[in-house]
Design an enzyme around this catalytic site. Structure first.
Site, PDB file in Angstrom:
ATOM      1  N   GLY A  73      62.528  43.988  36.276  1.00 37.61           N
ATOM      2  CA  GLY A  73      61.833  45.004  37.056  1.00 37.61           C
ATOM      3  C   GLY A  73      61.149  46.054  36.203  1.00 37.61           C
ATOM      4  O   GLY A  73      60.507  46.965  36.723  1.00 37.61           O
ATOM      5  N   ILE A  74      61.294  45.930  34.880  1.00 38.12           N
ATOM      6  CA  ILE A  74      60.701  46.919  33.971  1.00 38.12           C
ATOM      7  C   ILE A  74      59.179  46.868  34.046  1.00 38.12           C
ATOM      8  O   ILE A  74      58.512  47.897  34.178  1.00 38.12           O
ATOM      9  CB  ILE A  74      61.183  46.681  32.528  1.00 38.12           C
ATOM     10  CG1 ILE A  74      62.702  46.863  32.447  1.00 38.12           C
ATOM     11  CG2 ILE A  74      60.464  47.610  31.552  1.00 38.12           C
ATOM     12  CD1 ILE A  74      63.318  46.362  31.152  1.00 38.12           C
ATOM     13  N   GLY A  75      58.619  45.658  33.973  1.00 37.75           N
ATOM     14  CA  GLY A  75      57.164  45.512  34.029  1.00 37.75           C
ATOM     15  C   GLY A  75      56.579  46.040  35.317  1.00 37.75           C
ATOM     16  O   GLY A  75      55.564  46.741  35.316  1.00 37.75           O
ATOM     17  N   TYR A 132      50.673  39.419  40.236  1.00 35.50           N
ATOM     18  CA  TYR A 132      49.553  40.360  40.290  1.00 35.50           C
ATOM     19  C   TYR A 132      48.688  40.110  41.521  1.00 35.50           C
ATOM     20  O   TYR A 132      48.235  41.052  42.178  1.00 35.50           O
ATOM     21  CB  TYR A 132      48.717  40.289  39.014  1.00 35.50           C
ATOM     22  CG  TYR A 132      49.484  40.673  37.771  1.00 35.50           C
ATOM     23  CD1 TYR A 132      50.285  41.808  37.741  1.00 35.50           C
ATOM     24  CD2 TYR A 132      49.421  39.895  36.624  1.00 35.50           C
ATOM     25  CE1 TYR A 132      51.002  42.166  36.600  1.00 35.50           C
ATOM     26  CE2 TYR A 132      50.130  40.239  35.490  1.00 35.50           C
ATOM     27  CZ  TYR A 132      50.919  41.367  35.485  1.00 35.50           C
ATOM     28  OH  TYR A 132      51.615  41.718  34.357  1.00 35.50           O
ATOM     29  N   GLU A 191      33.824  36.698  38.106  1.00 38.22           N
ATOM     30  CA  GLU A 191      32.817  37.405  37.310  1.00 38.22           C
ATOM     31  C   GLU A 191      32.527  36.713  35.993  1.00 38.22           C
ATOM     32  O   GLU A 191      31.727  37.198  35.203  1.00 38.22           O
ATOM     33  CB  GLU A 191      33.254  38.857  37.082  1.00 38.22           C
ATOM     34  CG  GLU A 191      33.291  39.641  38.385  1.00 38.22           C
ATOM     35  CD  GLU A 191      33.522  41.119  38.196  1.00 38.22           C
ATOM     36  OE1 GLU A 191      33.373  41.623  37.074  1.00 38.22           O
ATOM     37  OE2 GLU A 191      33.869  41.774  39.190  1.00 38.22           O
TER      38      GLU A 191
END
Length: 152
Positions: free
Chosen positions: A82-84, A118, A130
């Site tokens: 859970g640090i990230g 993400y 892109e």
């Protein structure tokens, strides 16, 4: 054109802003520019260089003819604690308070769990949409490139 490279100052912000827009037009993305010269003025002296003509102005009348914005990157070692997630959320919070408009990450192609994480948080993968490519110089190639830098 003869030029010198120096550390950017707040006074260079309008010229850097102009060149950012010129680049955005060149890559057909002018609607993506969301920074003003006032915002650049706030941040530009942190990690910025500019190229200035020896004659103090280019033939077009510009006092700055190139710029480079750079930043430091680091890698982490601890996973699945859970640090990230905590750090990512805090960076977003700090960025919003400092009026940043985007948070950009690099993720290895094979790292599906991180890419999925993400994406679940709302991140866009710009590789396809892109056509962006992550480019890196390191080791001897970085040394070689640094040795080509104009001398002061």
């Amino acid at each position: 054109m003869d030029f010198k490279i120096r550390v950017a100052t707040k006074e260079d912000s309008k010229e850097i802003s102009r060149m950012i827009m010129e680049l955005a037009v060149f890559v057909k993305m002018p609607d993506q520019v969301q920074i003003s010269h006032e915002e650049l003025e706030r941040d530009v002296t942190v990690c910025s260089l500019v190229a200035v003509p020896e004659e103090h102005k280019s033939k077009e009348g510009f006092t700055v003819v190139g710029y480079a914005l750079y930043f430091y990157t680091y890698s982490t070692e601890f996973r699945r604690n859970g640090i990230g997630k905590g750090l990512l959320s805090k960076v977003a919070e700090v960025g919003k308070k400092k009026q940043c408009v985007r948070l950009q990450l690099s993720v290895l192609n094979w790292n599906t769990p991180s890419r999925d994480f993400y994406a679940a948080k709302g991140a866009q993968d710009l590789t396809v949409t892109e056509g962006l490519h992550l480019i890196r110089f390191d080791g001897q190639n970085l040394d070689n490139l640094a040795n080509e830098a104009p001398k002061d």
